[in-house]
Design an enzyme around this catalytic site. Structure first.
Site, PDB file in Angstrom:
ATOM      1  N   GLN A   3       0.824  -1.203   0.000  1.00  0.00           N
ATOM      2  CA  GLN A   3       0.000   0.000   0.000  1.00  0.00           C
ATOM      3  C   GLN A   3       0.862   1.258   0.000  1.00  0.00           C
ATOM      4  OE1 GLN A   3      -3.241  -0.194  -0.424  1.00  0.00           O
ATOM      5  NE2 GLN A   3      -3.392   2.033  -0.567  1.00  0.00           N
ATOM      6  N   GLU A   4       2.006   1.203   0.681  1.00  0.00           N
ATOM      7  CA  GLU A   4       2.884   2.367   0.779  1.00  0.00           C
ATOM      8  C   GLU A   4       3.662   2.616  -0.507  1.00  0.00           C
ATOM      9  OE1 GLU A   4       3.203   4.635   2.986  1.00  0.00           O
ATOM     10  OE2 GLU A   4       2.076   3.829   4.686  1.00  0.00           O
ATOM     11  N   SER A   5       4.266   1.581  -1.085  1.00  0.00           N
ATOM     12  CA  SER A   5       5.222   1.799  -2.172  1.00  0.00           C
ATOM     13  C   SER A   5       5.084   0.860  -3.359  1.00  0.00           C
ATOM     14  CB  SER A   5       6.641   1.657  -1.620  1.00  0.00           C
ATOM     15  OG  SER A   5       6.882   0.302  -1.260  1.00  0.00           O
TER      16      SER A   5
END
Length: 396
Positions: free
Chosen positions: A223-225
């Site tokens: 989800q972050e990267s």
């Protein structure tokens, strides 16, 4: 179009007897403290412009450790124009803004104030001068004291109406997905062989230290990267787990090491462990994990604000399902200006969506085991690289 002014009438009850106070905290004819304010030459000599404003999407708010908001972005442009740094002081109400301006604790009220409330005009004639950005039929403008004519003149010379549209477009761009530079990798590297990513072994190794399911850490990382170790956002968040440099500094991680996968994951898991410790009052572990994820994305203090709101309204302040509704409501001035809210406005919809997507992906990953086939899919580790020594620092 700027929103209508919200008058804080309840804040005027402590006015001195015999004096008619305006909702802005001062008589129309009352003078600001003589010599309290810095005019333009002193501001430039000091190297800092102090902006007074309220919390709100049009004014100023915290977004992943950075300030945003129309009036903040405008004021930042003006500070850049005169060659100084900008410091933001977010006030509880308009009375506090005027009190602090009069006391010399700020240089400009960067908030739309209608002329009927300040007893002055663009040409002076009162305690204050209206200047700079203007909008609407009320001609609401920013405010400086009458002892700051140079600053007022500079603001008027700098401002042009087209700036409003420019900063609004800038903010939309910053908040869009294109503001994160990253390569989008598949959420599952090899489903048949049970390999989620090239970093599965690191997720396993470091998740053990905080007793997390490694697949939850993998879901959050995607989800972050999207598993890009070189990802970087406009706000400065870096690497696989999108760690902010300020957070990395507290964790003892250098900026260069933010892009090293193992160091990034190790620091992120320590930070997650610290956040979980701060939610020790939530007994249910799965509930607690949702609060930790929400804090990682939206900020610990904003989530505590939402918990206080939920409790105030008779809801369960330790249930993410119920608290998430108040996270959403922190974008509504009726809620983010509530006395129990200490940190103001937040983009709650983004945080609620973040938690939902991480949890959903975790459920999709739960059937993945730990096959021996990992060895052929993992990125090679740098055997000669020395393990950095970290100094544990408390989170903000």
């Amino acid at each position: 179009m700027l929103p209508a002014i919200c008058l804080m009438l309840s804040s005027c009850g402590n006015a001195e007897a015999g004096r008619e106070a305006t909702p802005w905290g001062a008589d129309a004819g009352e003078s600001a403290q003589e010599g309290a304010a810095f005019d333009l030459d002193k501001i430039q000599g000091n190297g800092e412009l102090i902006m007074l404003t309220l919390s709100g999407p049009e004014y100023c708010y915290d977004y992943r450790g950075k300030h945003l908001g129309t009036h903040f972005l405008l004021c930042q442009r003006f500070a850049d124009k005169i060659g100084v740094a900008l410091r933001v002081e977010v006030c509880r109400d308009t009375v506090e803004m005027f009190r602090r301006l009069d006391a010399g604790e700020g240089d400009v009220i960067a908030f739309p104030v209608p002329p009927s409330f300040v007893g002055g005009s663009i040409s002076g004639g009162g305690a204050y001068i209206l200047c700079g950005p203007s909008a609407g039929r009320q001609s609401a403008r920013w405010v400086v004291t009458s002892s700051q004519p140079q600053l007022a003149k500079a603001l008027d010379a700098w401002f042009r109406p087209a700036l409003l549209g420019e900063v609004e477009r800038e903010e939309r761009l910053l908040l869009g997905s294109r503001s994160v530079r990253r390569h989008v990798y598949s959420p599952m590297k090899d489903r048949r062989r049970g390999v989620i990513s090239s970093y599965d072994a690191l997720f396993v190794e470091h998740s053990r230290k905080i007793r997390w399911d490694w697949r939850l850490l993998a879901a959050q990382c995607y989800q972050e990267s999207t598993f890009d170790p070189e990802a970087k956002s406009w706000a400065g968040a870096c690497g696989l787990m999108q760690i902010m440099p300020s957070t990395a500094s507290r964790l003892g991680l250098s900026y260069a090491d933010l892009f090293v996968p193992e160091d990034n994951i190790e620091a992120a898991t320590r930070f997650l462990g610290q956040l979980e410790g701060r939610f020790s009052d939530i007994a249910d572990r799965r509930e607690r994990l949702s609060f930790v994820l929400a804090s990682y994305n939206g900020g610990y203090h904003h989530i505590r604000d939402a918990m206080r709101l939920a409790s105030k309204h008779g809801r369960d302040g330790k249930s993410w399902r119920e608290v998430s509704q108040y996270v959403l409501l922190l974008s509504d001035p009726r809620y983010y200006r509530d006395p129990v809210v200490e940190y103001g406005y937040m983009r709650g919809s983004e945080t609620v969506d973040y938690v939902s997507k991480v949890m959903q992906r975790w459920r999709q990953y739960e059937g993945v085991g730990r096959p021996a086939a990992w060895a052929g899919f993992l990125e090679p580790r740098k055997a000669t690289r020395k393990k950095p020594k970290y100094k544990l620092a408390p989170p903000e």
